[in-house]
Design a protein around this motif. Structure first.
Motif, PDB file in Angstrom:
ATOM      1  N   UNK A 188     -49.496  29.913  37.024  1.00 30.74           N
ATOM      2  CA  UNK A 188     -48.532  30.798  36.025  1.00 30.74           C
ATOM      3  C   UNK A 188     -47.726  31.128  35.561  1.00 30.74           C
ATOM      4  N   UNK A 189     -47.557  30.378  34.000  1.00 30.20           N
ATOM      5  CA  UNK A 189     -46.179  30.664  33.572  1.00 30.20           C
ATOM      6  C   UNK A 189     -46.356  30.515  32.501  1.00 30.20           C
ATOM      7  N   UNK A 190     -44.422  30.533  31.084  1.00 31.59           N
ATOM      8  CA  UNK A 190     -44.399  30.546  29.984  1.00 31.59           C
ATOM      9  C   UNK A 190     -43.413  30.122  30.108  1.00 31.59           C
ATOM     10  N   UNK A 191     -42.627  30.310  28.724  1.00 30.96           N
ATOM     11  CA  UNK A 191     -41.268  29.692  28.564  1.00 30.96           C
ATOM     12  C   UNK A 191     -40.741  31.184  27.492  1.00 30.96           C
ATOM     13  N   UNK A 192     -39.473  31.322  27.849  1.00 27.69           N
ATOM     14  CA  UNK A 192     -39.109  32.912  27.925  1.00 27.69           C
ATOM     15  C   UNK A 192     -37.553  32.301  27.372  1.00 27.69           C
ATOM     16  N   UNK A 193     -37.406  32.151  26.504  1.00 29.94           N
ATOM     17  CA  UNK A 193     -35.867  31.828  25.863  1.00 29.94           C
ATOM     18  C   UNK A 193     -35.493  30.377  26.512  1.00 29.94           C
ATOM     19  N   UNK A 194     -36.132  28.816  26.286  1.00 35.48           N
ATOM     20  CA  UNK A 194     -35.896  27.899  26.391  1.00 35.48           C
ATOM     21  C   UNK A 194     -36.131  27.421  28.526  1.00 35.48           C
ATOM     22  N   UNK A 195     -37.009  28.753  28.917  1.00 33.60           N
ATOM     23  CA  UNK A 195     -36.396  28.514  30.460  1.00 33.60           C
ATOM     24  C   UNK A 195     -38.133  29.078  30.372  1.00 33.60           C
ATOM     25  N   UNK A 196     -38.792  27.896  31.652  1.00 32.40           N
ATOM     26  CA  UNK A 196     -39.797  27.989  31.867  1.00 32.40           C
ATOM     27  C   UNK A 196     -40.074  29.132  33.880  1.00 32.40           C
ATOM     28  N   UNK A 197     -41.058  30.340  33.184  1.00 34.34           N
ATOM     29  CA  UNK A 197     -40.752  31.040  34.071  1.00 34.34           C
ATOM     30  C   UNK A 197     -41.869  31.492  34.553  1.00 34.34           C
ATOM     31  N   UNK A 198     -42.295  31.044  36.303  1.00 36.12           N
ATOM     32  CA  UNK A 198     -43.662  30.634  36.773  1.00 36.12           C
ATOM     33  C   UNK A 198     -43.355  32.344  37.471  1.00 36.12           C
ATOM     34  N   UNK A 199     -45.058  32.475  37.425  1.00 35.74           N
ATOM     35  CA  UNK A 199     -45.460  33.879  37.758  1.00 35.74           C
ATOM     36  C   UNK A 199     -45.857  34.169  39.242  1.00 35.74           C
ATOM     37  N   UNK A 200     -46.321  35.113  40.252  1.00 32.48           N
ATOM     38  CA  UNK A 200     -47.176  35.273  41.503  1.00 32.48           C
ATOM     39  C   UNK A 200     -48.319  36.028  40.544  1.00 32.48           C
ATOM     40  N   UNK A 201     -48.757  36.090  39.845  1.00 35.08           N
ATOM     41  CA  UNK A 201     -49.693  37.258  39.321  1.00 35.08           C
ATOM     42  C   UNK A 201     -50.535  36.198  38.580  1.00 35.08           C
ATOM     43  N   UNK A 202     -51.781  36.450  38.284  1.00 36.01           N
ATOM     44  CA  UNK A 202     -53.131  36.173  37.489  1.00 36.01           C
ATOM     45  C   UNK A 202     -53.082  36.787  36.450  1.00 36.01           C
ATOM     46  N   UNK A 203     -52.548  38.223  36.845  1.00 35.38           N
ATOM     47  CA  UNK A 203     -52.964  39.252  36.028  1.00 35.38           C
ATOM     48  C   UNK A 203     -52.176  40.016  35.582  1.00 35.38           C
ATOM     49  N   UNK A 204     -51.672  38.248  33.937  1.00 33.36           N
ATOM     50  CA  UNK A 204     -50.411  38.790  32.929  1.00 33.36           C
ATOM     51  C   UNK A 204     -51.401  38.888  31.457  1.00 33.36           C
ATOM     52  N   UNK A 205     -50.376  39.706  30.626  1.00 36.35           N
ATOM     53  CA  UNK A 205     -50.411  39.685  29.437  1.00 36.35           C
ATOM     54  C   UNK A 205     -51.450  38.379  28.749  1.00 36.35           C
ATOM     55  N   UNK A 206     -52.941  38.922  28.592  1.00 27.69           N
ATOM     56  CA  UNK A 206     -53.506  37.650  27.957  1.00 27.69           C
ATOM     57  C   UNK A 206     -52.833  37.408  26.450  1.00 27.69           C
ATOM     58  N   UNK A 207     -53.164  35.347  26.190  1.00 27.92           N
ATOM     59  CA  UNK A 207     -51.946  34.693  25.528  1.00 27.92           C
ATOM     60  C   UNK A 207     -51.093  34.535  25.103  1.00 27.92           C
ATOM     61  N   UNK A 208     -50.421  34.580  26.577  1.00 34.36           N
ATOM     62  CA  UNK A 208     -48.798  34.669  26.314  1.00 34.36           C
ATOM     63  C   UNK A 208     -48.309  33.399  27.426  1.00 34.36           C
ATOM     64  N   UNK A 209     -49.529  33.474  28.560  1.00 33.83           N
ATOM     65  CA  UNK A 209     -49.259  32.716  29.896  1.00 33.83           C
ATOM     66  C   UNK A 209     -49.924  31.284  29.677  1.00 33.83           C
ATOM     67  N   UNK A 210     -49.547  30.314  30.506  1.00 35.62           N
ATOM     68  CA  UNK A 210     -50.290  29.010  30.193  1.00 35.62           C
ATOM     69  C   UNK A 210     -51.025  29.351  32.021  1.00 35.62           C
ATOM     70  N   UNK A 211     -52.475  29.210  32.131  1.00 34.69           N
ATOM     71  CA  UNK A 211     -53.070  29.121  33.683  1.00 34.69           C
ATOM     72  C   UNK A 211     -54.298  28.170  33.744  1.00 34.69           C
ATOM     73  N   UNK A 212     -53.687  27.239  34.560  1.00 36.44           N
ATOM     74  CA  UNK A 212     -54.104  25.996  35.176  1.00 36.44           C
ATOM     75  C   UNK A 212     -54.012  26.022  37.044  1.00 36.44           C
ATOM     76  N   UNK A 213     -55.136  25.065  36.756  1.00 37.34           N
ATOM     77  CA  UNK A 213     -55.051  24.524  38.310  1.00 37.34           C
ATOM     78  C   UNK A 213     -55.178  23.244  38.828  1.00 37.34           C
ATOM     79  N   UNK A 214     -55.358  23.116  39.898  1.00 40.67           N
ATOM     80  CA  UNK A 214     -54.954  21.569  40.452  1.00 40.67           C
ATOM     81  C   UNK A 214     -56.986  21.811  40.801  1.00 40.67           C
ATOM     82  N   UNK A 215     -57.148  20.677  41.060  1.00 38.59           N
ATOM     83  CA  UNK A 215     -57.711  19.894  41.609  1.00 38.59           C
ATOM     84  C   UNK A 215     -58.548  18.980  42.851  1.00 38.59           C
ATOM     85  N   UNK A 216     -59.563  19.412  43.399  1.00 39.76           N
ATOM     86  CA  UNK A 216     -59.831  18.279  45.046  1.00 39.76           C
ATOM     87  C   UNK A 216     -60.597  17.670  43.736  1.00 39.76           C
TER      88      UNK A 216
END
Length: 535
Positions: free
Chosen positions: A396-424
């Motif tokens: 779960x990550x976004x960009x803020x002031x040209x920096x990628x910000x990784x998060x520790x939860x998926x409970x983030x403001x809708x629409x401002x964060x990319x949420x992507x998963x690995x696949x087995x």
């Protein structure tokens, strides 16, 4: 206001030891809506995010949250702002955050990195120079100002154009020439086509190298985003009249394609919504996770017994395929050890969150039902760094002031964060082949209209003649389709799908001389080492 939202979003990404501890103790960790006031305290601003004033260690979720209206991502499509005082499954929360037409991430925030001119790989000195060239092109998008940054992400299609697209086209054309040309059209479906670069590169290659095949080509794009669908029309339809754009979700596809076709999905399924489950460590019973959103827009989670049909069917399929749940082996084998473990001080009563690909299961069922003679070419991430805590957890990550910000939860403001998963991919292959082997529902079979082509046969069903000479059936072959002969004329089914690394696939189909650097290194092989193909 936007800058305050962005700053609050970054604050939300910071790890919270208290939240983790609460989640490990109870089925719900709730945040009280009204903070305790002290003599010197003042009211907090309206755009507060993720304040945790008090924690509940009770197994009973907040009654107010339980009584919220239950909604789905489909119910929220016409909402112009994120909802309040509702609850939903985790997959609906993720899908709404990413794909809502009015405030979703892909609708409003995401920008695909597009190289105006293809990279001249033979002129680049080495991998360090290649990475510097890519960084320089990223810098051309400018410096972020106040507020949320530009959500830019790149794909191998754009980074290695046109050679990546040509490799995929060479793969599909070779299969088509071997099996169907000139008796069937060359039918391709692509989902998540982005800005249309992959389709353009593939069709340019087919027109240049195989003009006879190009005349039989029908290229269909299924695109959920209206903005991207319009961009694809502008780019593709004037130069390739064989392209048709379908502006709808693949999950709402209702048209049957009876002809042989190829289904392409490049870096699409990583953004498919997942459900979250956890196991009661006393009984090993699975619980489904739900997200609640209170009147202030704050999020909480709680867990109930499995009631969702899609989650139930996924877990049943996993049991059938002998894919074990991610619970410690000792806990699974010994009820006595489970009792001892859960009674230890500070021991959790639930397993780690597990994110299960329920939307991916829906895709496989759609392919089986509406594209019965398709061949799937799929590529995506097999592993990811910086994931949030959990099993098969997303980034779960976004960009803020040209920096990628990784998060520790998926409970983030809708629409401002990319949420992507690995696949087995190995488990995906097993699921996919099992679903393809299942018979269609009787109602679908009754609606089928027989197709008469030069490859059809009116002889007795292949299923009857398949074991005439031998009862042996190769494990890497699917059962034969009645009424359709193989390219050899023998009653053998299609080759089953196999998993390839990114480098293995490119070594087979790509023109590696075009992406080789002066040093002899080849970024087409050396990058994307965490990507795999299913074909």
């Amino acid at each position: 206001m936007l800058s305050r939202i962005a700053r609050a979003a970054v604050q939300r990404c910071a790890p919270s030891a208290k939240e983790t501890l609460a989640a490990s103790f109870a089925t719900s960790a709730r945040r009280l809506s009204k903070p305790a006031k002290t003599g010197n305290s003042t009211d907090r601003p309206e755009d507060r995010v993720n304040y945790n004033d008090k924690l509940s260690f009770s197994d009973v979720p907040d009654p107010e949250h339980i009584n919220y209206k239950r909604v789905t991502a489909n119910d929220l499509e016409h909402q112009r702002h994120p909802p309040r005082k509702v609850k939903m499954l985790v997959r609906d929360f993720i899908e709404d955050s990413l794909y809502n037409p009015h405030y979703g991430y892909f609708s409003k925030q995401a920008t695909i990195f597009t190289a105006v001119e293809p990279l001249d790989f033979p002129s680049i000195k080495n991998m360090s120079a290649f990475e510097a060239e890519v960084a320089e092109r990223y810098a051309d998008y400018g410096v972020d100002g106040e507020g949320p940054g530009k959500q830019i992400w790149h794909t191998p299609t754009e980074l290695f154009k046109p050679w990546f697209g040509r490799a995929l086209a060479r793969c599909l054309v070779s299969e088509y020439l071997l099996k169907y040309f000139p008796y069937e059209d060359f039918v391709i479906y692509e989902i998540g086509a982005g800005n249309g670069t992959l389709a353009l590169d593939m069709l340019d290659y087919i027109r240049e190298e195989y003009p006879d095949v190009y005349e039989r080509t029908r290229y269909n794009i299924i695109e959920i985003s209206e903005n991207l669908a319009n961009l694809q029309r502008q780019k593709l339809e004037p130069v390739h009249p064989c392209v048709t754009i379908h502006n709808k979700s693949i999950f709402r596809w209702d048209t049957r394609e009876p002809a042989p076709c190829y289904f392409v999905a490049m870096e699409v399924i990583d953004n498919f919504a997942h459900d979250m489950i956890r196991y009661d460590l006393r009984t090993l019973e699975p619980y489904q996770g739900l997200v609640t959103i209170d009147a202030n827009g704050d999020f909480s989670t709680y867990y109930t017994k499995i009631a969702d049909p899609l989650i139930s069917s996924f877990l049943e399929l996993r049991r059938y395929l002998n894919h074990p749940p991610p619970v410690n082996r000792l806990l699974k084998l010994s009820p006595a050890f489970r009792t001892f473990y859960v009674n230890l001080p500070f021991a959790p009563n639930l397993s780690l969150p597990e994110f299960i690909p329920t939307r991916l299961l829906t895709l496989l069922r759609t392919l089986r039902r509406h594209f019965p003679r398709h061949r799937l070419l799929l590529s995506d991430f097999s592993s990811l760094p910086d994931t949030i805590p959990g099993i098969n957890a997303p980034v779960v990550q976004t960009r803020y002031q040209n920096t990628t910000v990784p998060c520790t939860t998926f409970l983030v403001k809708q629409g401002y964060f990319d949420i992507f998963f690995p696949t087995n991919f190995e488990k995906l292959r097993d699921m996919y082949e099992h679903i393809l082997a299942q018979p269609l529902p009787l109602a679908d079979l009754e609606q089928q209209v027989p197709r008469v082509t030069p490859l059809s046969t009116v002889a007795s069903p292949l299923a009857e003649g398949n074991s005439f000479f031998s009862s042996y059936h190769p494990k890497n072959r699917r059962p034969p389709v009645d009424g359709i002969t193989s390219s050899s004329g023998l009653p053998v089914g299609e080759r089953k799908s196999a998993v390839y690394s990114h480098a293995e696939f490119m070594k087979t189909y790509a023109d590696l001389s075009q992406t080789r650097l002066r040093s002899g290194e080849n970024p087409l092989l050396e990058t994307y080492q965490n990507v795999k193909f299913l074909f």
